[in-house]
Each structure stands twice: as C-alpha cells, then as structure tokens.
Design a protein around this motif. Structure first.
Motif, PDB file in Angstrom:
ATOM      1  N   ARG A 128      30.445  38.798  38.965  1.00  0.00           N
ATOM      2  CA  ARG A 128      31.385  39.025  40.059  1.00  0.00           C
ATOM      3  C   ARG A 128      32.327  37.840  40.108  1.00  0.00           C
ATOM      4  O   ARG A 128      31.896  36.709  40.238  1.00  0.00           O
ATOM      5  N   TYR A 129      33.610  38.108  40.060  1.00  0.00           N
ATOM      6  CA  TYR A 129      34.581  37.021  39.896  1.00  0.00           C
ATOM      7  C   TYR A 129      34.553  36.072  41.072  1.00  0.00           C
ATOM      8  O   TYR A 129      34.633  36.473  42.228  1.00  0.00           O
ATOM      9  N   GLN A 139      40.562  36.930  32.975  1.00  0.00           N
ATOM     10  CA  GLN A 139      41.067  37.549  34.202  1.00  0.00           C
ATOM     11  C   GLN A 139      42.491  37.980  33.915  1.00  0.00           C
ATOM     12  O   GLN A 139      43.371  37.153  33.685  1.00  0.00           O
ATOM     13  N   HIS A 155      37.828  40.628  34.051  1.00  0.00           N
ATOM     14  CA  HIS A 155      38.209  41.051  35.392  1.00  0.00           C
ATOM     15  C   HIS A 155      39.684  41.433  35.360  1.00  0.00           C
ATOM     16  O   HIS A 155      40.464  40.852  34.601  1.00  0.00           O
ATOM     17  N   TYR A 156      40.046  42.394  36.179  1.00  0.00           N
ATOM     18  CA  TYR A 156      41.452  42.735  36.310  1.00  0.00           C
ATOM     19  C   TYR A 156      41.703  43.248  37.723  1.00  0.00           C
ATOM     20  O   TYR A 156      40.798  43.724  38.409  1.00  0.00           O
ATOM     21  N   ASN A 157      42.917  43.119  38.162  1.00  0.00           N
ATOM     22  CA  ASN A 157      43.294  43.583  39.496  1.00  0.00           C
ATOM     23  C   ASN A 157      44.733  44.067  39.487  1.00  0.00           C
ATOM     24  O   ASN A 157      45.390  44.078  38.452  1.00  0.00           O
ATOM     25  N   LYS A 172      34.683  44.211  34.805  1.00  0.00           N
ATOM     26  CA  LYS A 172      34.804  44.409  36.250  1.00  0.00           C
ATOM     27  C   LYS A 172      33.435  44.660  36.891  1.00  0.00           C
ATOM     28  O   LYS A 172      33.248  45.568  37.682  1.00  0.00           O
TER      29      LYS A 172
END
Length: 976
Positions: free
Chosen positions: A455-456, A862, A890-892, A925
């Motif tokens: 979890r980032y 990320q 991770h990406y957003n 993710k």
C-alpha cells in the motif's frame, strides 16, 4: 572469598531490615529488599559452581570489583543505622549521609552484577541438539522422497542462463534460510543438465566434499580449493578468510582456459554477493512458496493429491494452521504434512473418525517436531555467544510479530544490555555494537525481511520490517526455557526451571513473556515467586495478570495488550514499582495516564504512543531520570507548562509516525525549553511553523542531536530569515545522523542546495513534498548516507552521476516532477550498495542496462496517467536487474484521465518480469499478480549446443549442506 562477601552482605541487609527502627523510608526498604534478592541469587549461583579460577569466565571482568563495592556499601549503610555486622570496612565519607538516590544507584549496580549476560555464557556455548525436544516427542514419518513444487520455473530459467551461448564465467549464488530448498534446486539443475547430454558428463570438473550437520565452512572451502588447484600443496590456505577462499576458487576455475564455470553456493549473503560481484555472476535469492504452491505441497504429501478440496472442515482448519506456521518453507510443510498423514492413519486404524474433530484446535498441532529441532540446531550452534543471546531475547516476542531494526535493538539494550555494561541507559557505542549483531543474524538468514506492504506510503521505503519464522522462534523459546533465561506462554509449566548453575529447583522467573491465553495461567502464576521477575512482557488477549505481584520488575512491556485498562494503569502506578525502568503501553486502549506516574521514580523510558491518551499530566516532569518519551499518534494536543522540570530527556518523539505534509496534524504547542534541552539526541516530529526564526536558529545549539524531524511550511520556504536560520543550525549539527523535513505542498527547498558545510555523519536525508531543481552538490560529500528521499524538477547527467557514485546508498526514493523528454538510462556499475529503488514519475521512462544496480532487490514505480512524449516511453531492461525479487507499481489519476500510457507501462513491466531469471513478486495497485511468470514448458525447453567450438561446462557445486540447518533431503551428511 567472593561467595563469603556476598553472603555476608545478604545477612547484613536482612539484619538491617529487621533490626533498624530508623529505617522508615519505604523506597529505601524496597531497594534493600531488591538488593538482598539479587545478592542471594549470586550466592546460590556461586555455591553451585566449583571454586577455581575458571569460575570467573562466565562473569564479566568487572564483577569482582562490583561485588566488593556492593559489600562495602552495605557495610556503610549498617554503620549509618547503627546495626552491628561482621564487616571490617570503615565508613566512607561519601556514604555518611546516604540518600535515596545513592541507595537506588547501588541497587541497580547489584542488579547489573547478577543480570549481566555473561552469566549465561557457559550454558549458551554448549550443544543444543536435543534442547526442548523432549516435550515434543512427536516425530514425522521419514520415509519417501520429496515432491518438487514451485521449483521447476526457477530451475528452467537458471538453466537457460547457464547454457547461454556466450563464453563468460557463469557463477550462480543460491541464497535462502534453512529448509527453503537450496540443495533441492541445485540438485534439480544438475539432474536436468545431465539428462540432456545422453549419458556423458555435462560438467568437466567435479568437487566432492562431505560435511557434518555443523560443518567448518572455512575447512570446507579449503578442501574445495585444494581439489580445483593444479598444484594444491604449494599454497598455505590457513591465513585466508572465507571471502578470500571463495575468490581464489573462482580465480582457479577461470585459469582453466578450456572451461566455463557454474558455482551454486548456499552460504552467507555477504560472502556470496562478494563472489558474484567479482565474477559477474547471478544471485538467486530463494523465496518461500506462495499460498497456492504451499497448499499443493501439503496436500500432495499428506493426502496424495494436489487438485481438489478437503471435505472435512476440521482437517481444513488444521491445514490452515500448518500453512500459517510454515510460512512457505518447503521443509517445514513437508515434515508437518507427514505428521498429519501419520495422525490420520492412526485415527483410521482406530476406527474413530469422530476424533478428527480434535484437529480444529491449534493445541492439537505440535509446536515443534523433532525434525525441526535437528534441522535448526546447526543454525543456533554456529552462532557467536552474543548472537545466541539476542535470539533468546527475540524468543520473548509473540509469534507473527514483525519489527523494525531500531525498535528491536532499543528493546534488547533496555531489557538485557550487552555484556559488561554497568549502567542502565543506552550509549551510542552500545547501539553500534547491537546493530552489528543484528546484521549478522540477517546475514545468516535467521532474521528475514517481511514482504512489502504494497500500500503506497511515503514512509514504507524506510520502515523495513523484519521477522523470524514460527518454528525458529519456538525452537529458541525452548532453549530459553531450558537455560532458565525466559519462559513464554508456550513453555510455561507448573514447575519453573532452576537458576543457571543451580542444583535446586526454584520458582524464580527472571523473564516472563505472556502472549497466548492459557486456562491454567492464573494457577501457575499463583504458585510462582513473582517478586523475582525482572522482565514482564504481555500482549494479545491474555487476561487476569496480577500486576500488583510484580513489584520488583525492571521492564514492563505491555505493547499490544488488548485487555489493558485504565484501572490497570492505576494499579501499576500504585504498586510501588519504584525500580521500574522501562514502561510501554504502546498500541493499547488506555485513555488516561494517572498522576501517580510520578511514583515510578526511576523510569528511563515511557512509551504511550498509539493510545487514546488526551492529556499528559504535569507529574511526568518529576521523572528526573526519564531518558525517552514517545507520544506519537496520541490525542495529546498540548504539553503542560511546569516550573520545576527535572528531565534529563534525550529522546523526545511527538506527532504522527506517517507524516506526508505539514497539513497532517502534529503535536500542538510544545514549550520552547523542551526543544532547547542540551541533552536531546532525538527530536521528532516538531512543527517549526509555530515557532520563530530565532528558535529555529537556537536549535543549532543542540550539539548532541542525532535524529531530527520537522515540518516546514510554504511561508518558511519563502522567508529569508527562516531559510538562513535553518542553514545555520544544519552547519552546527556535527553529530546528526538523520534529517527529515516534511514540507508543505509546492515548497521549493532549493535554498538547501547552498549549504556549504553539511553534517558529515548524515546517514538519512529525507524531504517529502518539497522540491529541488537538482541534486544538492553537498550530498556527494556524505560518506555514510544510506537513505535518500528527494524530489527533483529535472534529472541531468551530473545528477545521475552524484547518485550513482554514492557508495553507501542502500535506499533511494526519487520523485521526478516532470515528464522526461528522453529515456533515463541507468548504466552498468555504480549504485554498488543500492537495495531499494522507488521512483515517483508521471512517465517512468527508465532503461536499465546490463550490469546496472547489481544488488537491487526492490523496485517501486509510481506512475500517472500522463501522455508520453514518444511512443515506447516505458520502463525497459528490468530483466537486467539480476538480484531483483520484488516490483511494486502504483498509479493514480492525479493529473490526467487518459489511462492508455498506464496500460502500456504495466504491459511493459509484465513482459520484463516474464523474462526475468528470478522469481519476481509483482504487485500492481495493492494486488499481487500470481501469473506474471507462468511456466511454459515449451518456451523454456533446454537446448544444449553440441557444437565443438562451445567450451565444455564446469560445475563447482558447493552446496554447503546447510550451515544454518539441514535441507529438505534431511541426510546427516551432504555430498557436494
């Protein structure tokens, strides 16, 4: 003579306690009682040991003088209170007016005499092959071979690497803890290569070495070097250490001009990595089986099938318990499966199927089988005395407990200390020595790294967690009980062990760790003399602990005790625990810290972090010996003012542990006198936006500061007086090792680049949210920096060179606040110690060349859904990271809504992982991708070239039949 001196002192104290009406101070009487018990224990130990010069070897060298001082001090006390005694010493002037402080100091000296770890040295250096196994008489069925599960993919990939067409030396290092299958993998590689050569030997050179359960590794390496040397009698190898021997072996193989070489090793990572770094080899760090493979292996060994589900729910429960305890270690799973198979067969023969219901309780599953003790004992017996002592301390931790290095070392030093230490506090040299011992346990794969949380979080990269396997923990817990070092919930019995060296059984429990509920616990504790307990550790759902009976406890660690209530805290403070040194109620439901906390007058450390406490009572200031105060993640909004502060505080921790920006809530108002205390070594995390520039500049007077963390607001970045004050303080922090700055969003920290004289001992530099135009030049001057977190607005060739040439850097968290115009190339060489690399970039257009970041094990990316400037702007060359074992992505939607680039990046990373020789844990993710390296039999088919121009292969197969334990084959001797 020493026995008579201690015995006389015990009698004098007893006479003093009974015969003096002037002795009315309860604190003094408490200290004298404590000293009498400690000296009585010394007398008991001395009486049971033969009188000879060798008697002193288990005790510290300062012990005779300390015992002499204790005897003299007791004589002075008796003189002061007009009590007759048999001592011939004169009353010293310094003790004419003995106050409580002097008495307390003398009491702690008596504690250190008997508590010094050296007293266990003679016992801990003995053999432990059968320790603790008698209580677990269960033995698994040894018949039958072992099934290969989860090993075919790494075997095929390693063979492909071995049989590559180039003519370079091929060196493979196989690493991993005991029982993980190092020997099995090497054997499978050898078998498959031999099977492809139609009966002829695939390897030209063979080395055969026989080893016992506890081999002399240096002697083994010498034998191998003799066999591969052309003129072995001309060289004397006695003066070589292990690393030099490995290097010479590789050189000898290189001298054979008509050979390539393959070197599977199973030894210390430090030695193996050194060997590979010299020869360009491949490091294969074996991992535990995943959940699917673990279940398949268990079902195959116990029930004869791998597909299908179990119909009996009770048996399912037992299997879940076994898999949870085995933690993916094949040897543990196999042995437990055979035990389960044997148990089920016995039930079937008895025609008592209903008895299977007993399996739904964890108590039915044995904590330790004989095979485990036999496999793990070489690991323990090969350790230095201090390492054994550290392991025994770790046995007091609960099963499944994960820890970071700093917290474990701090606890170890507070609870036990190092040999020969005559004081209660922790000094810098103690921590450095303890870190060395910790690193050696890691190097031996006894303490292993916990897989990433996935979890980032900005703090995850630095807060590396460690663990010890369930069965190793239980094994050392049994040793601890047998040696009378400590008892845990699993080893607690109605009859406590005798004191070390003692012939008579006593109920003196020096250390007690209670983590699991026991219906007989209350009865057992009532039958024991709890006044002899010096360390009490409680956690979990344990209940009904008579805290008021532990009146002479030194260490009280209640971290994670779910049943700790505010009423219990009242009881602790009123129980006359005036000798309590360490108190931790971390991660409990306590909401009130009693004002009676002042009664714990000798408290050195107080940890109330992660509790519901809202107010810190002013009585805390009366704890004049308080050395560390941890208030992190509490509801305390403001510290009270007080005019009579006696603190000698060195470590002050406030705020939250996972601060990302200054918008995160930190501790409220803190009196400036706290921040300017000259004794401070740790100060974290302070919100400097609430203080003036003059206060920031005054912080430079904290000349002893080692760790400093602060929040820094946007207006402080733009106001010159604040910038100059911070730079001025940084120049003065000559002893600083860790600097963390949590900035407001959008803060420019470029002014830090002008620092001309940075702290030379800096090991960690972390700046969150704040940005730099380039890497500050002064970073290249830091010879000890191991952790760096920094965000850049551009990354040029000079920046990469600065980072690449940092020879001590182990973790790099790099934020790139721009979209690269061209690929960022990581060349071979450099980053010699880098293990973790985290990149936060909209488009991580990275290319890793062959030989880049040779020790990198963890890669984190990320990314954002941003458009790439060029087609193909995706990560590449990940398969060239030869030591890589884990990738987290991770990406957003932070900037853009189009996710096409993210999809391309994910596919590119998946393709790189599929080509990698190592087994890679790919997490995207927060979800682990299990099929990222799906095994394809045809794709990885072995093709051995028979062309005459290709040199014959040489295999130097030195499987050190496990220096740390016996591998899955379970033979008493291994052939390599």
């Amino acid at each position: 003579m020493f026995q008579r001196r201690a015995d006389r002192a015990v009698k004098d104290i007893s006479l003093l306690l009974v015969g003096s009406r002037r002795l009315t101070d309860d604190r003094v009487r408490h200290c004298l009682n404590f000293m009498r018990m400690e000296l009585s224990s010394i007398v008991t130990s001395l009486r049971s040991t033969p009188s000879s010069d060798e008697i002193m070897c288990p005790w510290p060298v300062w012990w005779p003088n300390a015992l002499y001082d204790a005897h003299r001090w007791v004589s002075d006390v008796c003189d002061m209170y007009n009590i007759g005694h048999g001592c011939c010493f004169c009353l010293s002037t310094s003790h004419r007016f003995l106050d409580a402080t002097v008495i307390t100091d003398a009491t702690f000296r008596s504690y250190r005499i008997f508590h010094d770890p050296c007293r266990y040295k003679k016992q801990l250096c003995g053999s432990s092959s059968d320790i603790g196994l008698a209580r677990y008489g269960v033995e698994a069925d040894r018949e039958g071979g072992f099934h290969l599960v989860g090993i075919r993919r790494p075997a095929k990939k390693l063979i492909r690497w071995i049989t590559a067409a180039d003519r370079s030396l091929r060196v493979i290092t196989i690493l991993g803890p005991a029982g993980i299958g190092k020997t099995t993998l090497a054997t499978e590689i050898y078998r498959q290569l031999q099977s492809q050569t139609e009966g002829r030997n695939h390897f030209e050179c063979h080395v055969r070495v026989q080893m016992s359960r506890v081999p002399d590794i240096k002697n083994v390496l010498e034998q191998i070097l003799v066999q591969v040397s052309q003129f072995p009698t001309e060289v004397n190898y006695e003066d070589y250490d292990k690393k030099e021997l490995v290097r010479h072996i590789s050189n000898k193989l290189l001298e054979k001009s008509n050979m390539d070489s393959i070197v599977p090793l199973a030894m210390f990572p430090s030695i193996a990595l050194s060997c590979c770094s010299d020869s360009g080899g491949l490091v294969h760090d074996m991992k535990p089986l995943n959940a699917s493979d673990s279940e398949s292996l268990l079902h195959k060994e116990a029930f004869g099938f791998t597909d299908g589900s179990l119909e009996n729910n009770n048996v399912k429960v037992v299997c879940d318990v076994i898999l949870r305890r085995c933690q993916g270690i094949p040897m543990f799973i196999t042995v437990m499966a055979r035990w389960l198979k044997k148990e089920l067969l016995q039930l079937e023969l008895q025609e008592a199927d209903e008895q299977i219901s007993e399996f739904d309780s964890m108590e039915h599953v044995p904590e330790l089988l004989k095979e485990f003790g036999q496999a793990l004992s070489p690991t323990y017996e090969d350790l230095h005395y201090e390492l054994r002592l550290l392991l025994l301390f770790i046995s007091m931790l609960p099963h499944g407990y994960t820890f970071n290095k700093d917290s474990l070392i701090r606890k170890w030093l507070l609870y036990e200390g190092l040999s020969g230490r005559k004081y209660m506090d922790i000094k810098d040299e103690d921590k450095e020595e303890a870190e060395m011992w910790f690193s050696q346990l890691v190097d031996r794969n006894i303490i292993t790294r916990v897989a990433a949380n996935w979890r980032y979080s900005s703090d995850e990269a630095e807060d590396c967690l460690w663990q010890i396997s369930h069965y190793m923990l239980q094994f050392v817990a049994n040793i601890s009980a047998e040696k009378a070092f400590a008892l845990t919930s699993c080893t607690l019995t109605s009859t406590a062990p005798s004191e070390p060296g003692g012939s008579d059984k006593t109920h003196a429990l020096r250390r007690l760790a209670l983590h699991q509920p026991n219906p007989n616990l209350v009865t057992l504790l009532q039958a024991m003399d709890l006044s002899q307990t010096r360390t009490l550790v409680v956690s979990g759902v344990v209940d009904q602990i008579p805290l008021d009976k532990f009146t002479y406890v030194i260490v009280l660690d209640l971290e994670g005790w779910e049943n700790l209530k505010d009423e219990d805290m009242q009881q602790i403070c009123k129980s006359k625990m005036c000798l309590l040194v360490h108190l931790s109620i971390r991660h409990t439901r306590v909401s009130n810290l009693p004002r009676q906390i002042k009664e714990l007058c000798n408290l050195r450390t107080l940890d109330i972090s992660h509790t519901q406490i809202k107010e810190l009572p002013s009585e805390v200031y009366m704890l004049e010996y308080l050395w560390m105060l941890d208030l992190r993640s509490t509801l305390i909004g403001q510290l009270p003012e007080h005019d009579h502060i006696k603190w000698r505080l060195e470590h002050f921790l406030v705020g939250n542990e996972t601060i990302i920006s200054s918008s995160t809530e930190t501790a409220g108002k803190i009196p400036e006198r706290f921040l300017l205390s000259e004794n401070l070594k740790t100060l974290a995390t302070i919100d400097l936006s609430k203080h003036s520039p003059s206060l920031v500049e005054s912080l430079g007077n904290l000349t002893h500061l080692r760790v400093f963390a602060m929040t820094w607001s946007y207006h402080q970045c733009t106001e010159g007086s604040y910038r100059e004050s911070l730079l001025s303080s940084m120049k003065k922090w000559r002893m600083l090792k860790s600097l963390t700055v949590h900035c407001g969003l959008g803060c420019s920290m470029e002014f830090m680049g002008s620092l001309s004289d940075p702290p030379q001992k800096l090991e960690k530099f972390k700046v969150t949210a704040g940005r730099f135009a380039s890497v500050p030049k002064w970073i290249s001057k830091l010879d000890s920096l191991s952790f760096l977190q920094i965000t850049l607005c551009g990354l040029g060739t000079e920046d990469l060179k600065i980072l690449k040439d940092m020879s001590t850097l182990q973790c790099l968290v790099l934020g790139l606040e721009f979209i690269p115009r061209e690929e960022i190339v990581i060349e071979s060489g450099g980053f010699s110690e880098l293990i973790r690399f985290c990149v936060d970039c909209p488009v991580p257009w990275l290319r890793f060349k062959d030989g880049a970041m040779r020790r990198l094990a963890y890669l984190e990316l990320q990314v954002c859904s941003g458009p790439a400037r060029r087609e193909g702007a995706v990560p590449s060359g990940i398969c060239n990271l030869q030591n890589l074992s884990e990738i987290v992505m991770h990406y957003n939607q932070k900037w853009f809504t189009d996710g096409s680039h993210v999809k391309k990046t994910l596919e590119a990373v998946k393709n790189e992982v599929a080509k990698h020789y190592n087994r890679i844990d790919l997490v995207i993710k927060g979800t682990k991708i299990d099929d990222a390296q799906t095994f394809d039999e045809t794709e990885w088919k072995i093709e051995i070239q028979n062309d005459a121009d290709v040199k014959p292969m040489t295999m130097f197969k030195q499987v050190i039949g496990n220096q740390y334990g016996i591998e899955a084959e379970g033979d008493k001797k291994s052939d390599a």
